[in-house]
Design a protein around this motif. Sequence first.
Motif, PDB file in Angstrom:
ATOM      1  N   GLN A 158     -22.317 -12.924 -33.062  1.00 16.56           N
ATOM      2  CA  GLN A 158     -21.619 -13.941 -32.277  1.00 16.56           C
ATOM      3  C   GLN A 158     -20.762 -13.322 -31.182  1.00 16.56           C
ATOM      4  OE1 GLN A 158     -19.551 -15.451 -35.772  1.00 16.56           O
ATOM      5  NE2 GLN A 158     -17.578 -14.932 -34.892  1.00 16.56           N
ATOM      6  N   LYS A 159     -20.526 -12.019 -31.280  1.00 12.89           N
ATOM      7  CA  LYS A 159     -19.730 -11.313 -30.273  1.00 12.89           C
ATOM      8  C   LYS A 159     -20.602 -10.626 -29.227  1.00 12.89           C
ATOM      9  CE  LYS A 159     -16.308 -10.597 -33.882  1.00 12.89           C
ATOM     10  NZ  LYS A 159     -15.495  -9.674 -34.661  1.00 12.89           N
ATOM     11  N   GLY A 160     -21.918 -10.817 -29.340  1.00 11.26           N
ATOM     12  CA  GLY A 160     -22.820 -10.290 -28.337  1.00 11.26           C
ATOM     13  C   GLY A 160     -23.675  -9.125 -28.770  1.00 11.26           C
ATOM     14  N   ALA A 161     -23.630  -8.737 -30.031  1.00  8.61           N
ATOM     15  CA  ALA A 161     -24.394  -7.580 -30.502  1.00  8.61           C
ATOM     16  C   ALA A 161     -25.831  -7.967 -30.853  1.00  8.61           C
ATOM     17  CB  ALA A 161     -23.713  -6.961 -31.720  1.00  8.61           C
ATOM     18  N   ASP A 162     -26.770  -7.091 -30.496  1.00 13.98           N
ATOM     19  CA  ASP A 162     -28.155  -7.281 -30.943  1.00 13.98           C
ATOM     20  C   ASP A 162     -28.366  -6.461 -32.220  1.00 13.98           C
ATOM     21  OD1 ASP A 162     -28.444  -4.607 -30.156  1.00 13.98           O
ATOM     22  OD2 ASP A 162     -29.464  -5.111 -28.280  1.00 13.98           O
ATOM     23  N   ASP A 163     -29.588  -6.450 -32.744  1.00 13.97           N
ATOM     24  CA  ASP A 163     -29.850  -5.789 -34.021  1.00 13.97           C
ATOM     25  C   ASP A 163     -29.493  -4.301 -33.981  1.00 13.97           C
ATOM     26  OD1 ASP A 163     -30.734  -8.173 -35.006  1.00 13.97           O
ATOM     27  OD2 ASP A 163     -32.869  -7.717 -34.827  1.00 13.97           O
ATOM     28  N   VAL A 211      -0.527  -9.800 -42.899  1.00 13.01           N
ATOM     29  CA  VAL A 211      -1.706 -10.208 -42.142  1.00 13.01           C
ATOM     30  C   VAL A 211      -2.343 -11.425 -42.795  1.00 13.01           C
ATOM     31  CG1 VAL A 211      -3.949  -9.488 -41.266  1.00 13.01           C
ATOM     32  CG2 VAL A 211      -2.075  -7.830 -41.397  1.00 13.01           C
ATOM     33  N   ALA A 212      -2.422 -12.504 -42.033  1.00 11.05           N
ATOM     34  CA  ALA A 212      -3.055 -13.736 -42.518  1.00 11.05           C
ATOM     35  C   ALA A 212      -4.564 -13.586 -42.410  1.00 11.05           C
ATOM     36  CB  ALA A 212      -2.579 -14.927 -41.691  1.00 11.05           C
ATOM     37  N   CYS A 213      -5.197 -13.448 -43.562  1.00 14.84           N
ATOM     38  CA  CYS A 213      -6.628 -13.150 -43.608  1.00 14.84           C
ATOM     39  C   CYS A 213      -7.290 -14.007 -44.668  1.00 14.84           C
ATOM     40  CB  CYS A 213      -6.830 -11.661 -43.911  1.00 14.84           C
ATOM     41  SG  CYS A 213      -8.542 -11.168 -44.068  1.00 14.84           S
ATOM     42  N   ASP A 214      -8.219 -14.866 -44.258  1.00 20.36           N
ATOM     43  CA  ASP A 214      -8.836 -15.803 -45.192  1.00 20.36           C
ATOM     44  C   ASP A 214     -10.308 -15.521 -45.455  1.00 20.36           C
ATOM     45  OD1 ASP A 214      -6.588 -17.551 -45.796  1.00 20.36           O
ATOM     46  OD2 ASP A 214      -6.677 -18.118 -43.701  1.00 20.36           O
ATOM     47  N   VAL A 215     -10.750 -14.305 -45.133  1.00 19.58           N
ATOM     48  CA  VAL A 215     -12.108 -13.893 -45.481  1.00 19.58           C
ATOM     49  C   VAL A 215     -12.016 -12.637 -46.344  1.00 19.58           C
ATOM     50  CG1 VAL A 215     -13.081 -14.853 -43.373  1.00 19.58           C
ATOM     51  CG2 VAL A 215     -12.407 -12.453 -43.421  1.00 19.58           C
ATOM     52  N   ASP A 216     -13.072 -12.366 -47.099  1.00 21.79           N
ATOM     53  CA  ASP A 216     -13.031 -11.229 -48.013  1.00 21.79           C
ATOM     54  C   ASP A 216     -14.059 -10.151 -47.664  1.00 21.79           C
ATOM     55  OD1 ASP A 216     -15.365 -12.481 -48.699  1.00 21.79           O
ATOM     56  OD2 ASP A 216     -14.874 -12.733 -50.831  1.00 21.79           O
ATOM     57  N   ASN A 217     -14.519 -10.148 -46.410  1.00 22.06           N
ATOM     58  CA  ASN A 217     -15.536  -9.182 -46.004  1.00 22.06           C
ATOM     59  C   ASN A 217     -15.012  -7.753 -46.042  1.00 22.06           C
ATOM     60  OD1 ASN A 217     -15.749 -11.831 -44.242  1.00 22.06           O
ATOM     61  ND2 ASN A 217     -17.825 -11.074 -44.595  1.00 22.06           N
ATOM     62  N   PRO A 218     -15.812  -6.829 -46.557  1.00 20.23           N
ATOM     63  CA  PRO A 218     -15.415  -5.413 -46.547  1.00 20.23           C
ATOM     64  C   PRO A 218     -15.518  -4.836 -45.138  1.00 20.23           C
ATOM     65  CG  PRO A 218     -17.634  -5.628 -47.394  1.00 20.23           C
ATOM     66  CD  PRO A 218     -17.118  -7.032 -47.205  1.00 20.23           C
ATOM     67  N   PHE A 219     -15.131  -3.592 -44.968  1.00 21.80           N
ATOM     68  CA  PHE A 219     -15.083  -2.958 -43.655  1.00 21.80           C
ATOM     69  C   PHE A 219     -16.477  -2.833 -43.050  1.00 21.80           C
ATOM     70  CE2 PHE A 219     -13.587   0.779 -40.942  1.00 21.80           C
ATOM     71  CZ  PHE A 219     -12.691   0.020 -40.198  1.00 21.80           C
ATOM     72  N   TYR A 220     -17.438  -2.388 -43.845  1.00 22.80           N
ATOM     73  CA  TYR A 220     -18.804  -2.215 -43.353  1.00 22.80           C
ATOM     74  C   TYR A 220     -19.797  -2.577 -44.447  1.00 22.80           C
ATOM     75  CZ  TYR A 220     -18.508   2.215 -45.934  1.00 22.80           C
ATOM     76  OH  TYR A 220     -18.332   3.155 -46.927  1.00 22.80           O
ATOM     77  N   GLY A 221     -21.090  -2.494 -44.117  1.00 20.68           N
ATOM     78  CA  GLY A 221     -22.126  -2.858 -45.075  1.00 20.68           C
ATOM     79  C   GLY A 221     -22.703  -4.230 -44.760  1.00 20.68           C
ATOM     80  N   PRO A 222     -23.602  -4.729 -45.597  1.00 26.10           N
ATOM     81  CA  PRO A 222     -24.277  -6.011 -45.350  1.00 26.10           C
ATOM     82  C   PRO A 222     -23.332  -7.193 -45.171  1.00 26.10           C
ATOM     83  CG  PRO A 222     -25.387  -4.795 -47.093  1.00 26.10           C
ATOM     84  CD  PRO A 222     -24.118  -4.053 -46.806  1.00 26.10           C
ATOM     85  N   ARG A 223     -22.158  -7.137 -45.792  1.00 26.37           N
ATOM     86  CA  ARG A 223     -21.160  -8.202 -45.655  1.00 26.37           C
ATOM     87  C   ARG A 223     -19.984  -7.766 -44.792  1.00 26.37           C
ATOM     88  NH1 ARG A 223     -18.241  -9.642 -49.415  1.00 26.37           N
ATOM     89  NH2 ARG A 223     -17.913 -11.753 -48.653  1.00 26.37           N
ATOM     90  N   GLY A 224     -20.139  -6.635 -44.126  1.00 29.92           N
ATOM     91  CA  GLY A 224     -19.059  -6.093 -43.328  1.00 29.92           C
ATOM     92  C   GLY A 224     -18.912  -6.728 -41.960  1.00 29.92           C
ATOM     93  N   ALA A 225     -17.959  -6.198 -41.186  1.00 30.04           N
ATOM     94  CA  ALA A 225     -17.600  -6.771 -39.896  1.00 30.04           C
ATOM     95  C   ALA A 225     -18.779  -6.894 -38.941  1.00 30.04           C
ATOM     96  CB  ALA A 225     -16.498  -5.922 -39.262  1.00 30.04           C
ATOM     97  N   ALA A 226     -19.568  -5.829 -38.806  1.00 31.33           N
ATOM     98  CA  ALA A 226     -20.636  -5.828 -37.804  1.00 31.33           C
ATOM     99  C   ALA A 226     -21.784  -6.755 -38.177  1.00 31.33           C
ATOM    100  CB  ALA A 226     -21.148  -4.400 -37.610  1.00 31.33           C
ATOM    101  N   TYR A 227     -22.241  -6.671 -39.423  1.00 30.18           N
ATOM    102  CA  TYR A 227     -23.397  -7.468 -39.830  1.00 30.18           C
ATOM    103  C   TYR A 227     -23.100  -8.963 -39.873  1.00 30.18           C
ATOM    104  CZ  TYR A 227     -26.664  -3.683 -40.875  1.00 30.18           C
ATOM    105  OH  TYR A 227     -27.530  -2.635 -40.755  1.00 30.18           O
ATOM    106  N   VAL A 228     -21.908  -9.324 -40.304  1.00 25.26           N
ATOM    107  CA  VAL A 228     -21.592 -10.749 -40.465  1.00 25.26           C
ATOM    108  C   VAL A 228     -21.119 -11.388 -39.156  1.00 25.26           C
ATOM    109  CG1 VAL A 228     -20.110 -12.407 -41.669  1.00 25.26           C
ATOM    110  CG2 VAL A 228     -21.080 -10.464 -42.910  1.00 25.26           C
ATOM    111  N   TYR A 229     -20.338 -10.663 -38.369  1.00 22.73           N
ATOM    112  CA  TYR A 229     -19.727 -11.282 -37.193  1.00 22.73           C
ATOM    113  C   TYR A 229     -20.179 -10.681 -35.860  1.00 22.73           C
ATOM    114  CZ  TYR A 229     -16.581 -12.843 -40.896  1.00 22.73           C
ATOM    115  OH  TYR A 229     -16.074 -13.390 -42.045  1.00 22.73           O
ATOM    116  N   GLY A 230     -20.913  -9.584 -35.892  1.00 20.07           N
ATOM    117  CA  GLY A 230     -21.268  -8.896 -34.659  1.00 20.07           C
ATOM    118  C   GLY A 230     -22.115  -9.703 -33.700  1.00 20.07           C
TER     119      GLY A 230
END
Length: 384
Positions: free
Chosen positions: A211-216, A190-209
């Motif tokens: 821009q995908k349409g998620a509110d707080d 898997v070509a992956c150039d970010v180091d974000n963990p699965f969840y948490g303040p630096r995780g998928a939802a908080y960092v990228y959510g």
Amino acid sequence: MKVVIAIDSFKGSLTSNELGDSLETGIKKVYKDAEIIKVPIADGGEGTVEAMVEGTKGQFIDINVHDPLMNEIVAKYGILGNGKTAIIEMAAASGLPLVPVNKRNPKETTTYGTGEVVRDAINRGCREFIIGLGGSATNDGGLGMMQALGFKFLDKNGNELGQGGKILGEVAIIDDSEIMEELKECKFLVACDVDNPFYGPRGAAYVYGRQKGADDNMIIELDNGLKHLAEVIKNKYGKDISDLAGAGAAGGLGGGLVAFLNAILKPGTEIILEEVGLAKYLDNADFVITGEGRIDFQSVMGKAPVGVSKMAKKYGIPVIGIAGCLADDADATHDYGIDSLFSIMNYPITLEDALKPENAKKFVTKNAEEIFRLIKVCETKFTK
């Protein structure tokens, strides 16, 4: 004169192959008998499939799959020249541009289509996979992709769950009894150039959510869902993906691939340069030419040109960097092995005109000629 050209595409303008041809034309106006070796490269993002397929004389495959909202679309992937390695950009089936802005909702969007692409490649005989992450519309932890491959996710009452990030917190049982038998034979890089963990303040939802349409509120819900899923995975498979670097990539797809398919996450450039076998072409080379559309300080953060320059330096080969645009901080790449930098722009021009392939080819060819005219002058002067 032996020159190895390993240049990334100029996004929106020229492919890696087109750049290689233009550079070769310019060089041979000066060194007519030069040995030119062109190695198409990419960094795992946009243009990777094209560069890898063309570079290995493979084939492109167009198939009908489902987009992030389960509408039917056509997605493209590649099979490399060895006939057994599929290269897939997850964004081809599950990317953000596929979803209209007013319909972006990571509780609903799914990676199911990416799983359909993998399934098709397996049915065509592929057992090795390179999957590029990035640009996703999803935050489903890869559950949609796994559903397409035969996994079932059930709630606490044994009911099969549907699609999207909304099911993350409801998963109680992972049923892998009906997955594709061939998955046991498959290997996933898997070509992956970010180091974000699965969840948490630096995780998928908080960092990228967002821009995908998620509110707080949705971000909190998705993050809690990923945390819950990580615990279910740990109980089922004994794998803890919660703090795994890169697990949060593509809405948690990075973590899902590791958990369910034993994938290995690596920097995209590293995977691509190994796959195209760049090192074997460098022996006795006089120069290496690399570059990308824009070279700036970010180029040292895992981008293809610096990956090429680092490899070339192991052989003591001078590296020339070519770009459409050189930022003020582009000289940071000098510390990473790029010896000299050149922009292809010869005179003021609008961005729209600069991106036109016919103009870009002309500029690349002319600048390659002038660079190697200078090299020939120096060669003549200092070898007298």
